[in-house]
Design a protein around this motif. Structure first.
Motif, PDB file in Angstrom:
ATOM      1  N   GLY A  88       0.750  -1.311  -0.009  1.00  9.11           N
ATOM      2  CA  GLY A  88       0.142  -0.075   0.197  1.00  9.11           C
ATOM      3  C   GLY A  88       0.956   1.205   0.044  1.00  9.11           C
ATOM      4  N   LEU A  89       2.118   1.442  -0.332  1.00  9.33           N
ATOM      5  CA  LEU A  89       2.745   2.428  -0.397  1.00  9.33           C
ATOM      6  C   LEU A  89       2.425   3.297  -1.591  1.00  9.33           C
ATOM      7  N   ALA A  90       2.613   4.379  -1.122  1.00 11.86           N
ATOM      8  CA  ALA A  90       2.356   5.349  -2.273  1.00 11.86           C
ATOM      9  C   ALA A  90       3.114   5.504  -3.631  1.00 11.86           C
ATOM     10  N   LEU A  91       4.519   5.574  -3.121  1.00  7.44           N
ATOM     11  CA  LEU A  91       5.453   5.527  -4.093  1.00  7.44           C
ATOM     12  C   LEU A  91       6.426   4.297  -3.900  1.00  7.44           C
ATOM     13  N   PHE A  92       7.105   3.879  -5.102  1.00  6.51           N
ATOM     14  CA  PHE A  92       8.000   2.857  -4.873  1.00  6.51           C
ATOM     15  C   PHE A  92       9.158   3.230  -4.154  1.00  6.51           C
ATOM     16  N   GLY A  93       9.491   2.057  -3.286  1.00  6.38           N
ATOM     17  CA  GLY A  93      10.454   2.739  -2.424  1.00  6.38           C
ATOM     18  C   GLY A  93      11.800   3.144  -3.038  1.00  6.38           C
ATOM     19  N   ALA A  94      12.282   2.218  -3.986  1.00  2.45           N
ATOM     20  CA  ALA A  94      13.648   2.860  -4.831  1.00  2.45           C
ATOM     21  C   ALA A  94      13.381   4.270  -5.504  1.00  2.45           C
ATOM     22  N   THR A 148      13.330   0.131   1.787  1.00  3.39           N
ATOM     23  CA  THR A 148      12.936  -0.219   0.471  1.00  3.39           C
ATOM     24  C   THR A 148      12.990  -1.945   0.417  1.00  3.39           C
ATOM     25  N   MET A 149      13.940  -2.401   0.868  1.00  2.21           N
ATOM     26  CA  MET A 149      14.209  -3.812   0.905  1.00  2.21           C
ATOM     27  C   MET A 149      13.241  -4.775   1.620  1.00  2.21           C
ATOM     28  N   LEU A 150      12.600  -3.942   2.821  1.00  2.00           N
ATOM     29  CA  LEU A 150      11.630  -4.631   3.708  1.00  2.00           C
ATOM     30  C   LEU A 150      10.112  -4.130   3.075  1.00  2.00           C
ATOM     31  N   GLY A 151      10.158  -3.262   2.042  1.00  2.00           N
ATOM     32  CA  GLY A 151       8.913  -2.762   1.531  1.00  2.00           C
ATOM     33  C   GLY A 151       7.800  -2.188   2.726  1.00  2.00           C
ATOM     34  N   SER A 193       9.311   1.996  10.594  1.00  2.00           N
ATOM     35  CA  SER A 193      10.661   1.625  10.936  1.00  2.00           C
ATOM     36  C   SER A 193      11.071   1.288  12.429  1.00  2.00           C
ATOM     37  N   PRO A 194      10.157   1.946  13.361  1.00  2.00           N
ATOM     38  CA  PRO A 194      10.476   1.588  14.877  1.00  2.00           C
ATOM     39  C   PRO A 194      10.269   0.170  14.999  1.00  2.00           C
ATOM     40  N   ASP A 195       9.294  -0.529  14.057  1.00  2.88           N
ATOM     41  CA  ASP A 195       8.790  -1.655  14.586  1.00  2.88           C
ATOM     42  C   ASP A 195       9.413  -2.977  13.945  1.00  2.88           C
ATOM     43  N   ALA A 196      10.430  -2.694  13.072  1.00  2.00           N
ATOM     44  CA  ALA A 196      11.385  -3.629  12.220  1.00  2.00           C
ATOM     45  C   ALA A 196      12.588  -3.807  13.454  1.00  2.00           C
ATOM     46  N   ASN A 197      13.241  -4.768  12.757  1.00  2.00           N
ATOM     47  CA  ASN A 197      14.492  -5.352  13.576  1.00  2.00           C
ATOM     48  C   ASN A 197      15.461  -5.771  12.780  1.00  2.00           C
ATOM     49  N   TYR A 198      16.766  -5.779  13.390  1.00  2.00           N
ATOM     50  CA  TYR A 198      17.709  -6.196  12.503  1.00  2.00           C
ATOM     51  C   TYR A 198      17.611  -7.804  11.915  1.00  2.00           C
ATOM     52  N   GLY A 199      16.819  -8.502  12.417  1.00  2.00           N
ATOM     53  CA  GLY A 199      16.662  -9.832  11.907  1.00  2.00           C
ATOM     54  C   GLY A 199      15.816  -9.697  10.654  1.00  2.00           C
ATOM     55  N   ALA A 200      15.023  -8.669  10.210  1.00  2.00           N
ATOM     56  CA  ALA A 200      14.602  -8.594   9.200  1.00  2.00           C
ATOM     57  C   ALA A 200      15.463  -8.124   8.118  1.00  2.00           C
ATOM     58  N   ILE A 201      16.242  -7.538   8.546  1.00  2.00           N
ATOM     59  CA  ILE A 201      17.287  -7.135   7.632  1.00  2.00           C
ATOM     60  C   ILE A 201      18.285  -8.209   6.950  1.00  2.00           C
ATOM     61  N   ALA A 202      18.415  -9.182   8.068  1.00  2.00           N
ATOM     62  CA  ALA A 202      19.379 -10.394   7.639  1.00  2.00           C
ATOM     63  C   ALA A 202      18.610 -11.290   7.034  1.00  2.00           C
ATOM     64  N   HIS A 226      17.998   3.745  12.168  1.00  2.00           N
ATOM     65  CA  HIS A 226      16.781   3.444  11.412  1.00  2.00           C
ATOM     66  C   HIS A 226      17.145   2.857  10.159  1.00  2.00           C
ATOM     67  N   LEU A 227      15.984   2.379   9.330  1.00  2.00           N
ATOM     68  CA  LEU A 227      16.189   1.461   8.116  1.00  2.00           C
ATOM     69  C   LEU A 227      16.719   2.329   7.047  1.00  2.00           C
TER      70      LEU A 227
END
Length: 423
Positions: A71-77, A256-259, A265-274, A309-310
């Motif tokens: 549901g993002l308005a604009l593509f992350g990249a 962007t990599m996590l969409g 961002s504050p609800d994400a974690n390093y594990g998701a980047i891994a 942050h992400l």
């Protein structure tokens, strides 16, 4: 409806090619929705690279019409390739516009040829790009003067405006500019009037400390103006020198990599980047990048860098996959609180900035706890000597005392758990 052609610099190429067409539906100055379609000639290129690894995969057919994920308005990249914060202030100053008072397409148009990553956004497929000349080391004093005027909301006079003619190029909140030194592009990071301490010097010393701890840090240098103020330079890792000129490397943020949207961002974690490294990483390099990410997390814990942050984690396209970018934007945060948190989740106990919490999430990085403990111990032993590294970098005793509360003793934050697994 605003429409633009998205160009991309393919690996090791010094000129961009059209990749596809972007359409943006707007409500006033706000983008409400967007669509993208790859060009037929682009998808047939052997070296074609996905513009956005999550929302815009290749191989969906020549006539595929995409919308952003989640549901993002604009593509992350494309969001990554558009100036944010500081870059927007530069554009607004140039156009005499209020803060965040322009439509998104205008920020895209004004970003210039030195924006982050390998993407360009132009009006049409036949449009060329105008390269503004980049300033150099000798121009830092004038660049800083222009940056101070932008911070104060004052018009930049004509004698200084030329220093930003290439466009604001990079984001982040703090004042900065792109310069050229010895054939490479560097980002010059300036002090600000309301800084509590000498942030350029401290960031320079912190990155030296990180490199000594075995982390992947790009070339950095510190320049001092005649009035004693420091400016930190960091070489751009999204640029690559070739025999034919400077090539641009495709780069996207971890956001962007996590969409995800910034608010997530504050609800994400390093594990998701891994996890993203496990899915999109370069074969044979995934384990090393995950270990590097774990070590960075431990380093952030020890120096109280909660600006992790992400957008301050990035991926570079390489060899058909994505690598973790070199480290950047790491500044210790002095504070009195005994219980501290990072911006991202660390382990099973959420964002709690402790070493035992870091070890609890070792499996997210593909690490056994004894191996994770050895990595943590390497970082701990280096950060323990932070004062010596800072003094080597030019910090005075008083400057070190000002930021000392940011550096944490391992024994106070779960270091015994590291020692137990080492034994």
């Amino acid at each position: 409806m605003a429409e633009r052609t998205v160009f991309i610099h393919l690996p090791e190429a010094t000129a961009a090619v059209p990749a596809g067409r972007l359409s943006m539906a707007e409500n006033g100055i706000e983008v409400r929705a967007s669509r993208f379609a790859y060009g037929r000639r682009y998808v047939q290129r052997p070296q074609a690279v996905p513009v956005d690894p999550i929302s815009l995969p290749l191989g969906e057919g020549d006539d595929a019409d995409f919308v952003p994920v989640n549901g993002l308005a604009l593509f992350g990249a494309l969001r990554d390739a558009t100036p944010d914060s500081w870059g927007r202030r530069v554009i607004e100053n140039k156009l005499r516009a209020p803060p965040n008072g322009l439509p998104e397409w205008r920020y895209m148009d004004e970003a210039g040829p030195y924006r982050a990553g390998a993407l360009d956004i132009r009006h049409g497929p036949e449009d060329g790009v105008t390269h503004g000349s980049l300033p150099g080391i000798l121009d830092l004093r004038y660049l800083h003067e222009a940056a101070e005027r932008i911070v104060d909301g004052e018009p930049v006079p004509a004698r200084l405006a030329s220093f930003f003619e290439g466009g604001p190029s990079v984001g982040g909140a703090r004042p900065k500019a792109v310069i050229q030194v010895d054939g490479h592009e560097w980002i010059a990071k300036f002090p600000a009037k309301d800084d509590r301490f000498d942030i350029p010097l401290v960031e320079f010393a912190t990155l030296k400390l990180a490199r000594r701890a075995g982390l992947n840090v790009p070339p950095i240098r510190l320049e001092t103006l005649p009035d004693g103020r420091n400016i930190m330079l960091i070489q751009r890792f999204d640029r690559q020198a070739t025999p034919f000129g400077i090539a641009r490397r495709h780069m996207v943020s971890a956001l962007t990599m996590l969409g995800l949207h910034e608010r997530d961002s504050p609800d994400a974690n390093y594990g998701a980047i891994a996890d993203a490294l496990g899915i999109y990483g370069v074969s044979g390099r995934i384990a090393g990048d995950r270990e590097e990410l774990f070590a960075r997390m431990v380093f952030n814990i020890l120096v109280s860098n909660d600006d992790d942050h992400l957008r301050n984690h990035a991926f570079l396209y390489e060899s058909g996959g994505w690598r973790l970018s070199p480290l950047y934007d790491v500044v210790p945060k002095p504070q009195v609180a005994l219980e501290r948190t990072l911006h991202l989740g660390v382990g099973r106990y959420g964002r709690s900035a402790t070493l035992d919490n870091a070890l609890s999430g070792a499996g997210w990085f593909g690490l056994l706890v004894p191996n994770a403990s050895r990595i943590a111990d390497r970082v701990i032993r280096t950060v323990r000597e932070w004062r010596a590294v800072f003094e080597e970098a030019g910090a005075t005793t008083r400057q070190c005392d000002t930021i000392a509360s940011a550096f944490r003793r391992a024994g106070d934050i779960g270091g015994r758990e590291v020692e137990r697994h080492l034994a």
